[in-house]
Design an enzyme around this catalytic site. Structure first.
Site, PDB file in Angstrom:
ATOM      1  N   GLU A  67     -18.396  15.677  11.364  1.00 55.28           N
ATOM      2  CA  GLU A  67     -18.374  17.116  11.146  1.00 55.28           C
ATOM      3  C   GLU A  67     -18.104  17.450   9.676  1.00 55.28           C
ATOM      4  OE1 GLU A  67     -18.944  19.647  13.112  1.00 55.28           O
ATOM      5  OE2 GLU A  67     -19.286  18.532  14.970  1.00 55.28           O
ATOM      6  N   VAL A  73      -8.166  12.091  -5.002  1.00 55.10           N
ATOM      7  CA  VAL A  73      -7.374  11.088  -5.701  1.00 55.10           C
ATOM      8  C   VAL A  73      -6.056  11.768  -6.054  1.00 55.10           C
ATOM      9  CG1 VAL A  73      -7.169   9.681  -7.783  1.00 55.10           C
ATOM     10  CG2 VAL A  73      -9.364   9.843  -6.603  1.00 55.10           C
ATOM     11  N   LYS A  74      -4.954  11.085  -5.825  1.00 52.65           N
ATOM     12  CA  LYS A  74      -3.656  11.683  -6.096  1.00 52.65           C
ATOM     13  C   LYS A  74      -3.584  12.188  -7.531  1.00 52.65           C
ATOM     14  CE  LYS A  74      -0.445   9.407  -2.880  1.00 52.65           C
ATOM     15  NZ  LYS A  74      -0.045  10.681  -2.230  1.00 52.65           N
ATOM     16  N   LYS A  82       5.694   9.811  -6.077  1.00 48.74           N
ATOM     17  CA  LYS A  82       5.740   8.755  -5.058  1.00 48.74           C
ATOM     18  C   LYS A  82       6.277   7.458  -5.645  1.00 48.74           C
ATOM     19  CE  LYS A  82       3.288   6.915  -1.135  1.00 48.74           C
ATOM     20  NZ  LYS A  82       2.159   7.108  -0.211  1.00 48.74           N
ATOM     21  N   ASP A 101      -2.549   4.428  -1.131  1.00 46.78           N
ATOM     22  CA  ASP A 101      -3.224   5.662  -0.736  1.00 46.78           C
ATOM     23  C   ASP A 101      -3.495   6.569  -1.932  1.00 46.78           C
ATOM     24  OD1 ASP A 101      -0.619   6.368  -1.259  1.00 46.78           O
ATOM     25  OD2 ASP A 101      -0.435   7.743   0.447  1.00 46.78           O
ATOM     26  N   ARG A 106     -10.981  11.584   4.177  1.00 52.11           N
ATOM     27  CA  ARG A 106     -10.719  12.039   5.544  1.00 52.11           C
ATOM     28  C   ARG A 106     -12.037  12.356   6.228  1.00 52.11           C
ATOM     29  NH1 ARG A 106      -6.667  16.546   5.451  1.00 52.11           N
ATOM     30  NH2 ARG A 106      -5.267  14.768   5.120  1.00 52.11           N
ATOM     31  N   LYS A 141       2.418   9.794  16.688  1.00 51.25           N
ATOM     32  CA  LYS A 141       3.776   9.908  16.178  1.00 51.25           C
ATOM     33  C   LYS A 141       4.604  10.780  17.126  1.00 51.25           C
ATOM     34  CE  LYS A 141       2.776   9.304  11.233  1.00 51.25           C
ATOM     35  NZ  LYS A 141       2.947   9.863   9.870  1.00 51.25           N
ATOM     36  N   GLU A 168      -7.606   4.734   1.289  1.00 52.38           N
ATOM     37  CA  GLU A 168      -7.152   5.114   2.628  1.00 52.38           C
ATOM     38  C   GLU A 168      -8.210   5.996   3.271  1.00 52.38           C
ATOM     39  OE1 GLU A 168      -3.080   6.667   4.577  1.00 52.38           O
ATOM     40  OE2 GLU A 168      -4.135   8.178   3.395  1.00 52.38           O
TER      41      GLU A 168
END
Length: 245
Positions: A67, A73-74, A82, A101, A106, A141, A168
């Protein structure tokens, strides 16, 4: 005389003034940009592979299992935060080893079966190495979060040679993505201190989303004349795949 950045004067006898030249700052900036560039290229490689699968499905099977695909990228600020939070040594080798990551893709699918199918098709490709899998669809979770997470290594060919880049990749349904987006907004609004009654409502919403996924997939199979199949899940782990609950 070389240009220097403004000095940070010591606020106490225990602190030392720091002076960094403009040339050193530029070199550090350029090195950081090259470091992130590799992750951006790795992310683009994964996006290209997914785009090929989507187009082939549409042409050959008259069906599109994807879909939506989003990627990022961070940002430098997010990466620095982080590194500090995880206690990683602030050098590129340590960051590359410890944080996997930095590049993320996604994949939003219509149905749970599509999420597993795309994962299998992507990770079966010869140049993809699976580093880690966390199946939060089969094992959600505690708050109800569901998604299939994979860290894959993809080769990027630069003028200096081959670089294997971790990316990721998250696979989830539309319902899972909607729930995760809402949860993120709530946690951001309350600065992670979410009231208990809202957490309970979120968990109920996650259960409802899961029920909706099951109903919609059942309807989809009936429309396409596909018999009932066992609940989709990952294939048995191969030697390259480290599956975690």
């Amino acid at each position: 005389m070389a240009n220097t950045a403004p000095s940070a004067h010591a606020a106490s006898p225990d602190e030392t003034a720091i002076t960094v030249s403009a040339a050193e700052l530029r070199e550090l900036r350029d090195e950081f940009e090259r470091f992130l560039m590799e992750y951006r290229f790795g992310m683009q490689e994964v996006e290209t592979k997914l785009g090929i699968l989507r187009d082939e499905f549409q042409l050959v099977h008259d069906y599109n299992p994807i879909e939506h695909v989003s990627s990022r990228v961070k940002s430098p600020d997010s990466l620095v935060e982080k590194v500090q939070r995880k206690g990683v040594e602030p050098d590129f080798a340590s960051i590359r080893e410890s944080i996997t990551d930095i590049a993320g893709v996604r994949v939003t699918c219509s149905f749970v079966a599509d999420a597993y199918r795309l994962f299998d098709l992507l990770t079966a490709q010869d140049d993809i190495e699976v580093l880690q899998v966390k199946d939060y669809i089969a094992h959600p979770k505690s708050n109800g979060y569901k998604s299939l997470h994979a860290i894959v290594s993809v080769p990027v060919f630069l003028s200096s040679g081959r670089v294997d880049v971790p990316v990721e990749v998250q696979f989830r349904t539309i319902a899972m993505d909607f729930w995760a987006s809402l949860e993120h907004k709530i946690y951001y609004k309350y600065d992670t201190n979410v009231p208990a009654e809202l957490l309970d409502s979120l968990k109920d919403a996650a259960d409802t989303a899961a029920e909706l996924d099951e109903r919609m997939e059942r309807l989809h199979r009936e429309i396409r004349g596909v018999p009932h199949l066992p609940s989709p899940r990952l294939r048995p782990a191969g030697p390259r795949r480290a599956i975690e609950a």
